[in-house]
Design an enzyme around this catalytic site. Structure first.
Site, PDB file in Angstrom:
ATOM      1  N   GLU A  69      43.416  43.054  57.304  1.00 33.17           N
ATOM      2  CA  GLU A  69      42.601  41.929  57.715  1.00 33.17           C
ATOM      3  C   GLU A  69      43.358  40.635  57.449  1.00 33.17           C
ATOM      4  OE1 GLU A  69      38.515  42.297  56.189  1.00 33.17           O
ATOM      5  OE2 GLU A  69      39.069  40.514  55.071  1.00 33.17           O
ATOM      6  N   ILE A 103      34.381  44.832  41.581  1.00 34.92           N
ATOM      7  CA  ILE A 103      33.882  44.267  40.326  1.00 34.92           C
ATOM      8  C   ILE A 103      33.602  45.397  39.339  1.00 34.92           C
ATOM      9  CG2 ILE A 103      31.865  43.098  39.337  1.00 34.92           C
ATOM     10  CD1 ILE A 103      32.156  41.052  41.474  1.00 34.92           C
TER      11      ILE A 103
HETATM   12  N1  COA Z   1      31.668  41.876  35.631  1.00 35.17           N
HETATM   13  C1  COA Z   1      31.729  40.530  35.597  1.00 35.17           C
HETATM   14  N2  COA Z   1      32.809  39.820  36.015  1.00 35.17           N
HETATM   15  C2  COA Z   1      33.874  40.514  36.440  1.00 35.17           C
HETATM   16  C3  COA Z   1      33.889  41.915  36.475  1.00 35.17           C
HETATM   17  C4  COA Z   1      32.721  42.600  36.052  1.00 35.17           C
HETATM   18  N3  COA Z   1      32.659  43.917  36.075  1.00 35.17           N
HETATM   19  N4  COA Z   1      35.080  42.321  36.950  1.00 35.17           N
HETATM   20  C5  COA Z   1      35.800  41.218  37.213  1.00 35.17           C
HETATM   21  N5  COA Z   1      35.076  40.128  36.897  1.00 35.17           N
HETATM   22  C6  COA Z   1      35.491  38.741  37.014  1.00 35.17           C
HETATM   23  C7  COA Z   1      36.839  38.497  36.380  1.00 35.17           C
HETATM   24  O1  COA Z   1      36.698  38.272  34.990  1.00 35.17           O
HETATM   25  C8  COA Z   1      37.306  37.259  37.122  1.00 35.17           C
HETATM   26  O2  COA Z   1      36.583  36.162  36.606  1.00 35.17           O
HETATM   27  P1  COA Z   1      37.232  34.676  36.539  1.00 35.17           P
HETATM   28  O3  COA Z   1      37.361  34.259  37.979  1.00 35.17           O
HETATM   29  O4  COA Z   1      36.199  33.908  35.786  1.00 35.17           O
HETATM   30  O5  COA Z   1      38.543  34.849  35.833  1.00 35.17           O
HETATM   31  C9  COA Z   1      36.791  37.512  38.548  1.00 35.17           C
HETATM   32  O6  COA Z   1      35.711  38.441  38.396  1.00 35.17           O
HETATM   33  C10 COA Z   1      37.849  38.080  39.488  1.00 35.17           C
HETATM   34  O7  COA Z   1      38.370  39.245  38.925  1.00 35.17           O
HETATM   35  P2  COA Z   1      39.921  39.656  39.038  1.00 35.17           P
HETATM   36  O8  COA Z   1      40.123  40.807  38.114  1.00 35.17           O
HETATM   37  O9  COA Z   1      40.807  38.455  38.891  1.00 35.17           O
HETATM   38  O10 COA Z   1      39.974  40.284  40.465  1.00 35.17           O
HETATM   39  P3  COA Z   1      40.482  39.911  41.902  1.00 35.17           P
HETATM   40  O11 COA Z   1      41.084  38.562  42.040  1.00 35.17           O
HETATM   41  O12 COA Z   1      41.293  41.080  42.288  1.00 35.17           O
HETATM   42  O13 COA Z   1      39.087  39.914  42.736  1.00 35.17           O
HETATM   43  C11 COA Z   1      37.036  40.788  43.656  1.00 35.17           C
HETATM   44  C12 COA Z   1      38.213  40.986  42.667  1.00 35.17           C
HETATM   45  C13 COA Z   1      36.196  42.056  43.655  1.00 35.17           C
HETATM   46  C14 COA Z   1      36.179  39.607  43.249  1.00 35.17           C
HETATM   47  C15 COA Z   1      37.659  40.513  45.076  1.00 35.17           C
HETATM   48  O14 COA Z   1      38.584  41.502  45.393  1.00 35.17           O
HETATM   49  C16 COA Z   1      36.585  40.496  46.154  1.00 35.17           C
HETATM   50  O15 COA Z   1      35.954  39.477  46.397  1.00 35.17           O
HETATM   51  N6  COA Z   1      36.352  41.654  46.829  1.00 35.17           N
HETATM   52  C17 COA Z   1      35.331  41.821  47.827  1.00 35.17           C
HETATM   53  C18 COA Z   1      35.831  41.577  49.207  1.00 35.17           C
HETATM   54  C19 COA Z   1      36.962  42.489  49.587  1.00 35.17           C
HETATM   55  O16 COA Z   1      37.167  43.553  49.018  1.00 35.17           O
HETATM   56  N7  COA Z   1      37.717  42.065  50.581  1.00 35.17           N
HETATM   57  C20 COA Z   1      38.876  42.783  51.023  1.00 35.17           C
HETATM   58  C21 COA Z   1      38.688  43.333  52.365  1.00 35.17           C
HETATM   59  S1  COA Z   1      40.077  42.985  53.344  1.00 35.17           S
END
Ligand code: COA
Length: 505
Positions: free
Chosen positions: A295, A365
C-alpha cells in the site's frame, strides 16, 4: 519554471487564485475528498486556509465544519491544522495526526475507521453521501488537460469523478519527472457489471499514467511548494531486529520446504518502525528478485530496490524520510522504471491480493492467546490510527504476519493478553504472530493448540506464567472449552492497567 509552465492546458491559467480564495468556495457541512496517503501527496496549503476560514467563521458566530475523506493519513499541516481549528466534523478512513487523534478521542470528530479497499467503492455506491468538493495535489496539468499525480494516488480518481467542484494544488516542490510512474485504472463499474481486473503480476500495468477530470468542474487552482511529511524512522532497535530475524528464518524455511517459490511472493509491508525493520532484515537475507505489492512504499522498500534485491514495487503512495526522498529525486529515472503507483482500490484489492499470493506483514497493538488481533484501539476505547489496509491484506494474503514487541510502556503492558480489548482481525484471519520472544505459527491449529504456542513463543517472560495461569484456570472452569475463557476476568488485565498503571498482577 513558473506555475503557469506546469499548467500546460493554458485556458486553466485563469483559475489560479490564492488558497484563501479557494477555501472560501467550500461551504459549511461540505463533504470534501482530499488527496493524501500516509504523509504523501496531501494538499499543502488549502488545509491551513480552511482552518483560517473556519476560525473567522467561528469568530463571526457562524458554524463551520467540513467532512474530510482522504486515502489515508496526512500530516500536521493538513489534519493537524484543521483539527486545531475545530474545522472537521467527520473524518475517514485513517488518521495518524496527534491533534486529530485527540479530537477523535474526545468525541469532537466522528471518525469512520474503514478497510481502505472499501472506501472508493462505498463512496461510489452512495453509502457515504454526496461529494461536494475534491482537493487534489498534482505536479502538473498536461496540454490536453490530464493531471500528473504526485507522490500518491489513494482515492483521487474517485474523488475527481464524484465531486461537484474540484480544486487542484500544483506542487512546484514535487519533481515533474514522476510523470509515467503512475498507473491509473478506472474501476468504477458497479455490480453486477464488473469484470476481472487484469493484473496477473505485481509489475503489470493496465491503466494510464494520468488522472482524469472533467475540466468544467475545476473551480480553482492553487500553487504550493512544499515537501511531503518527513517520515523519519528510528534505527531498528534490538527487538525489531529480532522480530525481523524470526521472519527471515521462517521464510527461508518455507522455501526449503517447497511451500514458497525461491524468489518468494510479492511483499506487503505495513506502517511503522517494526515493519520498516523487517524490510531492513530482508535486505541482508538470502532473497533475490523480490517484488513489492503493497500500500505504501517506505524507506525500507526503497533500500531493497536500490540494492537490486527487489525488482519492482507497486504501491499507492511513496512515503519516505526526507533523506530517502532526496535519494528518490536524485535517482528518479532509476526508480521510475521500478515503482508503479496505483489507485488505492487496486493496490489493496482483495481479488489481486489473493491472485498474486501476497506475503503480508503488519504491526499491531495487541494479540490474544487465540490469535485475535487489535490493531487500532488502546485499552479498547481510544483510537490510535485505524485499521488501514491491514485487513485488506491479512484476510486475502497467501501468508500473513502480525508483529509487535511483546510489551509496551516499559513492560507495564503485555501485548499478548487473554482477550484483546478490541478486535480488528479475527483468529480466522491470523496465521503468524511474531514478537521479539519468538514466532507462533498458528496455521492449522485449533484454539487450545494456538494458546499453547502463543504463550510459549510470544509472551514476555514477565507475563508468561500469568497467561498460563489464566489459561489453565479457564480450561478447568469454563463450561465449553473449545475456546476456554473466564468471562469475568478476560479483560481484567486492561482494567488492572487503567487502575494501577501496570498489567502485572
Ligand atoms: N497498549 C497500549 N499502547 C501500546 C500497545 C498496547 N498493547 N502497544 C503499543 N502501544 C503504543 C506504543 O507504546 C507506542 O506509543 P507512543 O506513541 O506513546 O510511543 C505506540 O503504541 C506505537 O507503538 P510502536 O511499537 O512504536 O509501533 P508502530 O510504530 O509499529 O505502530 C501500530 C503500531 C499498530 C499503531 C501501527 O502499525 C498501526 O497503526 N497499524 C494499523 C494500521 C496498519 O496496520 N496499516 C498497515 C496496512 S498497509
Amino acid at each position: 519554471m513558473s506555475v503557469q509552465d506546469r499548467i500546460r492546458y493554458t485556458s486553466l491559467h485563469s483559475h489560479l487564485m490564492s488558497a484563501a480564495q479557494a477555501a472560501s468556495l467550500i461551504p459549511n457541512g461540505a463533504n470534501v475528498g482530499m488527496s493524501g496517503f500516509t504523509g504523501a501527496s496531501y494538499p499543502k496549503v488549502l488545509p491551513q486556509a480552511i482552518a483560517d476560514f473556519a476560525r473567522a467563521e467561528h469568530a463571526a458566530g457562524r458554524p463551520y465544519k467540513i467532512n474530510v475523506w482522504t486515502g489515508a493519513s496526512t500530516a500536521p499541516e493538513c489534519d493537524g491544522v484543521m483539527a486545531e481549528a475545530h474545522a472537521v466534523s467527520q473524518r475517514l478512513p485513517f488518521n495518524s495526526d496527534r491533534i486529530m487523534r485527540q479530537e477523535i478521542n474526545n468525541g469532537d470528530v466522528n471518525f469512520i475507521d474503514m478497510h481502505l479497499s472499501h472506501v472508493a467503492q462505498q463512496a461510489e455506491f452512495g453509502f457515504l453521501g454526496h461529494m461536494n468538493v475534491a482537493i487534489v495535489e498534482v505536479v502538473a496539468i498536461t496540454e490536453d488537460g490530464m493531471l500528473i499525480p504526485s507522490t500518491g494516488i489513494g482515492n483521487n480518481q474517485t474523488w475527481l469523478n464524484m465531486a461537484d467542484k474540484v480544486i487542484l494544488e500544483v506542487n512546484m516542490g514535487m519533481p515533474i519527472q514522476v510523470e509515467g510512474m503512475h498507473d491509473i485504472y478506472q474501476n468504477n463499474v458497479l455490480p453486477p457489471h464488473r469484470s476481472p481486473i487484469n493484473i496477473n503480476r505485481a509489475d503489470d500495468r493496465i491503466g494510464t499514467p494520468y488522472l482524469k477530470v472533467d475540466l468544467n468542474k475545476v473551480v480553482a487552482i492553487v500553487e504550493s511548494n512544499a515537501p511531503d511529511r518527513d517520515n523519519v524512522f528510528s534505527e531498528p532497535d534490538e527487538k525489531s531486529k529480532q522480530i525481523a530475524e524470526y521472519i527471515v528464518d521462517f521464510l527461508s524455511q518455507e522455501i526449503k520446504m517447497g511451500r514458497l517459490p525461491k524468489e518468494m511472493l510479492p511483499i506487503q509491508s505495513g506502517v511503522g518502525n517494526v515493519a520498516n525493520a523487517v524490510l531492513a532484515g530482508l535486505l541482508t537475507g538470502p532473497f533475490e528478485n523480490l517484488y513489492g505489492y503493497t500500500e505504501v512504499l517506505q524507506d525500507g522498500m526503497l533500500d531493497l530496490l536500490r540494492a537490486g534485491k527487489m525488482t519492482t514495487a507497486s504501491a499507492t503512495a511513496i512515503s519516505l524520510s526526507a533523506k530517502a526522498f532526496k535519494d528518490f529525486v536524485d535517482n528518479i529515472d532509476f526508480y521510475r522504471k521500478r515503482i508503479i503507483l496505483r489507485s488505492l482500490e487496486i493496490s489493496n484489492h482483495p481479488e489481486l491480493i489473493r491472485r498474486l499470493g501476497i506475503i503480508a506483514m503488519n504491526s499491531m497493538i495487541e494479540a490474544d492467546i487465540y490469535g485475535n488481533i487489535n490493531s487500532t484501539h488502546v485499552m479498547g476505547t481510544s483510537m490510535m490510527n485505524g485499521i488501514g489496509g491491514s485487513g485488506d491484506f491479512a484476510r486475502n494474503s497467501f501468508l500473513n504476519f502480525f508483529v509487535t514487541p511483546s510489551t509496551a510502556k516499559d513492560d507495564k503492558i503485555s501485548c499478548i493478553v487473554p482477550m484483546v480489548s478490541h478486535v480488528d482481525h479475527t483468529e480466522h484471519d491470523t496465521q503468524i504472530i511474531v514478537t521479539e520472544q519468538g514466532l507462533a505459527d498458528l496455521r492449522g491449529l485449533a484454539p487450545r493448540q494456538r494458546a499453547k504456542v502463543v504463550i510459549e513463543k510470544c509472551a514476555h517472560p514477565d507475563y508468561r506464567d500469568q497467561l498460563q495461569d489464566y489459561y489453565d484456570r479457564a480450561l478447568h472452569t469454563a463450561k465449553g472449552i473449545h475456546t476456554p475463557h473466564i468471562l469475568t476476568e478476560a479483560l481484567s488485565w486492561h482494567e488492572h492497567f487503567l487502575k494501577t498503571g501496570s498489567m502485572k498482577m
